[in-house]
Design an enzyme around this catalytic site. Structure first.
Site, PDB file in Angstrom:
ATOM      1  N   TYR A  15       0.822  -1.226   0.000  1.00 44.60           N
ATOM      2  CA  TYR A  15       0.000   0.000   0.000  1.00 44.60           C
ATOM      3  C   TYR A  15       0.849   1.267   0.000  1.00 44.60           C
ATOM      4  CZ  TYR A  15      -3.780  -3.189   0.383  1.00 44.60           C
ATOM      5  OH  TYR A  15      -4.654  -4.206   0.087  1.00 44.60           O
ATOM      6  N   GLY A  16       1.810   1.348   0.928  1.00 46.11           N
ATOM      7  CA  GLY A  16       2.633   2.559   1.006  1.00 46.11           C
ATOM      8  C   GLY A  16       3.417   2.781  -0.271  1.00 46.11           C
ATOM      9  N   GLY A 110       0.896  -6.946   0.362  1.00 49.80           N
ATOM     10  CA  GLY A 110      -0.177  -7.596   1.115  1.00 49.80           C
ATOM     11  C   GLY A 110      -1.503  -7.622   0.376  1.00 49.80           C
ATOM     12  N   ASN A 114      -4.452 -10.590   0.992  1.00 48.23           N
ATOM     13  CA  ASN A 114      -5.315 -10.227   2.119  1.00 48.23           C
ATOM     14  C   ASN A 114      -6.794 -10.470   1.837  1.00 48.23           C
ATOM     15  OD1 ASN A 114      -6.400  -7.867   0.917  1.00 48.23           O
ATOM     16  ND2 ASN A 114      -4.716  -6.613   1.699  1.00 48.23           N
ATOM     17  N   GLY A 115      -7.590 -10.256   2.877  1.00 45.91           N
ATOM     18  CA  GLY A 115      -9.012 -10.563   2.823  1.00 45.91           C
ATOM     19  C   GLY A 115      -9.873  -9.462   2.247  1.00 45.91           C
ATOM     20  N   GLU A 354     -13.922  -9.760  13.010  1.00 47.00           N
ATOM     21  CA  GLU A 354     -14.423 -10.036  11.675  1.00 47.00           C
ATOM     22  C   GLU A 354     -14.866 -11.491  11.622  1.00 47.00           C
ATOM     23  OE1 GLU A 354     -10.712  -9.440   9.463  1.00 47.00           O
ATOM     24  OE2 GLU A 354     -10.969 -11.369   8.513  1.00 47.00           O
ATOM     25  N   HIS A 439      -1.727  -8.290  10.630  1.00 49.91           N
ATOM     26  CA  HIS A 439      -1.764  -6.823  10.603  1.00 49.91           C
ATOM     27  C   HIS A 439      -0.588  -6.195  11.351  1.00 49.91           C
ATOM     28  CE1 HIS A 439      -6.497  -7.168  10.522  1.00 49.91           C
ATOM     29  NE2 HIS A 439      -5.950  -7.614   9.401  1.00 49.91           N
ATOM     30  N   ASN A 477      -9.154  -3.485  10.454  1.00 47.25           N
ATOM     31  CA  ASN A 477      -8.160  -3.950   9.473  1.00 47.25           C
ATOM     32  C   ASN A 477      -7.449  -2.723   8.890  1.00 47.25           C
ATOM     33  OD1 ASN A 477     -10.782  -5.297   9.646  1.00 47.25           O
ATOM     34  ND2 ASN A 477      -9.709  -6.962   8.668  1.00 47.25           N
ATOM     35  N   PHE A 479      -5.432  -1.675   6.057  1.00 49.18           N
ATOM     36  CA  PHE A 479      -4.856  -1.152   4.810  1.00 49.18           C
ATOM     37  C   PHE A 479      -5.449   0.170   4.341  1.00 49.18           C
ATOM     38  CE2 PHE A 479      -7.508  -4.386   2.255  1.00 49.18           C
ATOM     39  CZ  PHE A 479      -8.277  -3.463   1.549  1.00 49.18           C
TER      40      PHE A 479
END
Ligand code: FDA
Length: 500
Positions: A15-16, A110, A114-115, A354, A439, A477, A479
């Site tokens: 993400y970053g 990720g 990821n979910g 979750e 996480h 979560n 992200f």
């Protein structure tokens, strides 16, 4: 041409890294995007698929493991682990003495594994965790920007009512019986694709065990959003299968990166060094910590803040499963969670659980949860010179406040429904799997190890842009928060002409 002539490296493409790549490129800068994992978009399909499903793993599933390893290690005493060939697979485990951190490897980080749960934190909690950040600006500008760029959308009622979310419906009813509310969880999974999967019109993906080892179709991971936009500019050069092994400051203020390129089987193809004027550190909480701890131990970076390596946490992660006796949860389970038990009030007992599938392809009569808790404890990264490896002091005692909070909620749900914990799923017969995290957060906290825009104190021109910036937890979560914070920081850095 580069507006500044500066050489820019982005380390890591989660993400970053993806936010930095896109926004730098849009501002006219060129950069190398260095990623240790595969470019899965260019990987040839095997039997029609790039990624493997949970029940049919291969060398593509996990990062150099000879067997699969998921948090639910056994069921009824039978190991869930399956033998695989070693290779540069999508899901990795960063191992510490008492903590396994699961991470994604490959262009997209990720987002590949990821979910897809895309949750904006409660503003009151965000303000508690990151008081150094202007929350007004985050909630007016950067969270909306992140949600829109990531293609976040709430689940559709049609899917929630379908058999694929039978496991969610049961968990929801049982939570309600104990007085708990459940809330819908937005996602970056394409809900219209999922409806077509359910109707048999397109290849099944999230409805067919494609989760922890990657997803072939419906998930809008970063390769379909930020990275796609970044690469479309032509200014970002991905350098994949290439790990940055060392980061050193040179006397002229530039940085030398040591790079090791491998092939899929893990053979080293080349090693070299490259010099950059600006470095974006986006290797994830553990990856960034490894580079910084190693550089400090070897003396290739000095004068960093003592806050480097501090305030790590697993976002209070715990997995817990309840055995429901004769109540089935269905063997047709969507792998994309869509709801959570919401017992969050920002207090120490807060829990957001979750409702997770148990994607084993069999009826398990089980409600499974990945809980996020408000655990007050921090871990600290260190460096063990004798084994040249990163260390993390986290153990069951540190996890205990989170376990207590989750247990209080789950005890109530069990009492109200005459159900009990499963002790046959997790390592050591534990009811609460407190030995892993999906996480990881912290290690280079914003405004402490870095300045208020993410520039590393003592290393001008090095910018932390990933989950390391967030101290230990964020209540949901993470992200969306990592993305929104990266959007904020890159905006500030561009405005301050830090890449010029
Ligand atoms: P991220 O970990 O995404 O990216 C780091 C990248 O850097 C990786 O691609 C890695 O290969 C690369 N790298 C590391 N070291 C390097 C080096 N030295 N040189 C070169 N490259 C290097 N979150 C959420 O909000 N909703 C959810 O549903 C889930 N579900 C979930 C399930 C599972 C199984 C996992 C493992 C994780 C989640 N997460 C999640 C967590 C989420 O994916 C995670 O918080 C973010 O990916 C973190 O983003 P970062 O930018 O910090 O790094």
């Amino acid at each position: 041409a580069q507006p500044s002539g500066r050489r820019i490296a982005i380390i890591g493409s989660g993400y970053g890294g993806a936010v930095a790549a896109r926004r730098l490129a849009e501002a006219g800068y060129s950069a190398d995007l260095i990623e240790m994992g595969m470019d899965w978009e260019r990987a040839a399909p095997v039997n029609g698929s790039v990624f493997t499903k949970m029940t049919a793993p291969s060398a593509r599933s996990m990062w150099f493991q000879d067997h699969t390893e998921v948090p639910f290690s056994t069921i009824l005493g039978i190991p869930t682990s399956m033998p695989i060939k070693k290779g540069a697979g999508a899901l990795g485990i960063e191992r510490f003495a008492h903590m396994k951190v699961y991470v994604g490897h490959g262009l997209g980080g990720g987002s590949l594994v990821n979910g897809a749960m895309a949750v904006t934190p409660r503003r009151s909690f965000f303000e508690q965790v990151l008081p150094q950040v202007d929350a007004e600006e985050m909630y007016a500008t950067y969270f909306p920007r992140a949600n829109s760029a990531l293609h976040v959308a709430p689940p559709t009622q049609q899917m929630l009512d379908s058999k694929w979310y039978g496991f969610t419906k049961v968990a929801r009813e049982q939570a309600a019986r104990a007085g708990f509310t459940t809330t819908q969880v937005p996602s970056v999974y394409d809900w219209s694709y999922m409806a077509q999967e359910a109707a048999g019109e397109v290849p099944k993906s999230g409805l067919d065990q494609e989760i922890l080892y990657g997803n072939n179709h419906g998930k809008q991971d970063l390769t379909k959003t930020y990275l796609k936009a970044a690469l479309a500019t032509g200014r970002i050069t991905p350098i994949v299968m290439t790990e940055v092994t060392d980061l050193a400051r040179r006397s002229d203020g530039s940085y030398r990166l040591s790079l090791r390129t491998i092939n899929f089987d893990g053979d080293v193809v080349s090693t070299r060094t490259a010099v950059y004027d600006r470095v974006v550190l986006a290797a994830g909480s553990v990856g960034t910590a490894r580079l910084l701890q190693r550089a400090q131990a070897l003396g290739t970076l000095s004068g960093l803040s003592p806050a480097v390596g501090q305030q790590w946490g697993p976002n209070g992660n715990l997995m817990v499963a309840r055995y429901l006796g004769l109540t089935p949860t269905g063997f047709s389970q969507s792998c994309m969670p869509a709801m959570g038990v919401n017992a969050w009030d920002d207090g120490p007992g807060s829990v957001f659980a979750e409702i997770a599938p148990l994607p084993l392809g069999i009826e398990t009569f089980t409600s499974n949860y990945l809980a996020v808790t408000n655990n007050p404890n921090f871990g600290t990264f260190g460096w063990d010179s004798s084994s040249a490896s990163l260390t993390l002091d986290w153990d069951s005692a540190k996890a205990a406040p989170g376990v207590a909070a989750a247990k209080a909620v789950m005890d109530k749900i069990n009492r109200a429904n005459g159900t009990c914990y499963r002790h046959d799923l997790f390592e050591g017969g534990k009811a609460f799997a407190d030995y892993f995290s999906y996480h990881p957060l912290g290690g280079a906290v914003l405004g402490e190890a870095t300045d208020l825009s993410g520039e590393l104190k003592g290393a001008p021109g090095v910018f932390v842009m990933d989950g390391s910036l967030i101290p230990a937890k964020i209540g949901v979560n993470p992200f969306v928060t990592i993305t929104a914070l990266a959007e904020r920081n890159i905006d500030r850095l561009l405005a301050a002409k830090r890449f010029a």
